[in-house]
Design a protein around this motif. Sequence first.
Motif, PDB file in Angstrom:
ATOM      1  N   PRO A 216       0.814  -1.211   0.000  1.00  0.00           N
ATOM      2  CA  PRO A 216       0.000   0.000   0.000  1.00  0.00           C
ATOM      3  C   PRO A 216       0.858   1.275   0.000  1.00  0.00           C
ATOM      4  N   GLY A 217       1.987   1.240   0.701  1.00  0.00           N
ATOM      5  CA  GLY A 217       2.852   2.420   0.793  1.00  0.00           C
ATOM      6  C   GLY A 217       3.390   2.832  -0.567  1.00  0.00           C
ATOM      7  N   VAL A 218       3.701   1.833  -1.397  1.00  0.00           N
ATOM      8  CA  VAL A 218       4.245   2.119  -2.723  1.00  0.00           C
ATOM      9  C   VAL A 218       3.178   2.789  -3.592  1.00  0.00           C
ATOM     10  N   VAL A 219       1.943   2.311  -3.488  1.00  0.00           N
ATOM     11  CA  VAL A 219       0.850   2.896  -4.275  1.00  0.00           C
ATOM     12  C   VAL A 219       0.566   4.323  -3.814  1.00  0.00           C
ATOM     13  N   LYS A 220       0.515   4.517  -2.492  1.00  0.00           N
ATOM     14  CA  LYS A 220       0.236   5.854  -1.942  1.00  0.00           C
ATOM     15  C   LYS A 220       1.297   6.848  -2.421  1.00  0.00           C
ATOM     16  N   SER A 221       2.536   6.413  -2.348  1.00  0.00           N
ATOM     17  CA  SER A 221       3.633   7.287  -2.719  1.00  0.00           C
ATOM     18  C   SER A 221       3.599   7.622  -4.221  1.00  0.00           C
ATOM     19  N   ALA A 222       3.220   6.644  -5.049  1.00  0.00           N
ATOM     20  CA  ALA A 222       3.102   6.898  -6.492  1.00  0.00           C
ATOM     21  C   ALA A 222       1.982   7.901  -6.763  1.00  0.00           C
TER      22      ALA A 222
END
Lengths: 447, 93
Positions: A216-222
């Motif tokens: 989820p962190g990778v998606v949020k950051s993108a």
Amino acid sequence: MISTNEINETLRMIDHEKLDVRTITMGISLLDCVSSDPEKLARNIYDRVTRKAGQLVRVGQEIDREFGVPIVNKRVSVTPIALVSGAVNDVLPTAYALDRAARETGVDFIGGYSALVQKGMTGADRRLIESLPQALSETEKLCASVNVASTRAGIDMDAVRLMGEAIVKTAERSGGIGCAKLVVFANAVEDNPFMAGAFHGPGEGDTAINVGVSGPGVVKSALEKVKGQPFDVVAETIKRTAFRVTRVGQLVAMEASRRLGVPFGIVDLSLAPTPAMGDSVAHILEEMGVEQCGGHGTTAALALLNDAVKKGGVMASSHVGGLSGAFIPVSEDIGMIEAAAAGALSLDKLEAMTCVCSVGLDMIAIPGDTPSSTIAAIIADEAAIGMINNKTTAVRIIPAPGKDVGDEVEFGGLLGRAPVMPVHRTSCERFIERGGRIPAPLNSLKN
Amino acid sequence: MQPEKKAVVTVLGLDRKGIIARVSGVLYENGINILDISQTVLSGYFNMAMIVDVSEATCGFDVLDDAFKALGAEMGLQIRIQRSEIFEAMHQV
């Protein structure tokens, strides 16, 4: 050749955006362990699990170290125990045997203390359901699940009632925590690597390696990089990110399969949050523009997320399966915890969200004095959503003993903490007392 | 001659003397050939990526990982070695 930028991007995802492989789960068939002697059955199961999964943790740690991607959990799933315990009167020894095998092999959880009762219950199914409170309060790593409905079979309302009662008793015996290891499903899948609902379905082979990814962190950051842009851009960004995350899952799955000599099963394209900051599905929805998770717009945002994760991930793996989608467990997601504590996220809104997320009502604490009939009715509602929409839904709900709305329950570790959420206080008793079966819907008749 | 088996060594931290020498030293001692190096120093911050061939390594990955962790702790740097497939999987179709 790999560029420095690509190397740095991967390291940033791992270090700062909490990219990880949530689990390598080894599915193990127990069909050849059958015996009419309860002790022999338990011994066969223990021997088989420890023999097959003996190297799982070591191999997981090796891959973690060599590839530099954290593999958070190593797990085992087994054939639903009700299918192999038909010839014994006491099913509890198998629960203890599975728990001992999990400790011996060092895995984090073992799932499959399960029954598939969507159309009816055998004696073994009933005995397993009745044993749940004791099994879940006297074991540590054992996870249980019961499938009470399917699109093809309808909803077994007798099983739904029994599960309402089992959840209340499990909470009483275990102080609530046992319910975190118990899932009630509609349309359960046979190759799910995620707990507490993992089991190795009867249609599976001898063994399989199933991998659940996270991120989820990778998606949020993108998404932070496309602020204010239209949803077309949001969807594309999520797809691209999900592709990368899933490629890591596929790589780890193939490597684990090769090293263990166990066939590769599936990669589960899931966004699984943890209670850590920066690892939240709710925060992705808020990044899309919903002020707080649970507000109007949440369901649409979640629908887009769930769909884009699948579209992006499906190209990155040769076999996709499991639950595949975005999870919304309240206690395991810091954004959900905040939203529930603030009163922005209600049980009713969560139910709506389960129509478009990967599974269902997950890790929700409710008042300890909630009647079993109310819990059964919550299960029935959720099962109906799964049955009609041809998707997996589930209920993992925790009546918190002695606690009421406004209190909080602490589970620790990946299970997190949950604010106790209000349930409707109108009676469901007459509804649940009826029993019988809710017939399969018209859309089940596809042949 | 075995087929090439690649890994990526990354070093991050404040620049100081001897980083490349010490990192290359560990690689040399364990029979590892350096294929490519990319390095930048921005405002005193050192960022290096090395592509290395570990096909003739005389030790396992765990030994290398421990050696780089110890060197990193000694020099105040983050040093990692990872199999290159992870980067290829993420960035190449």
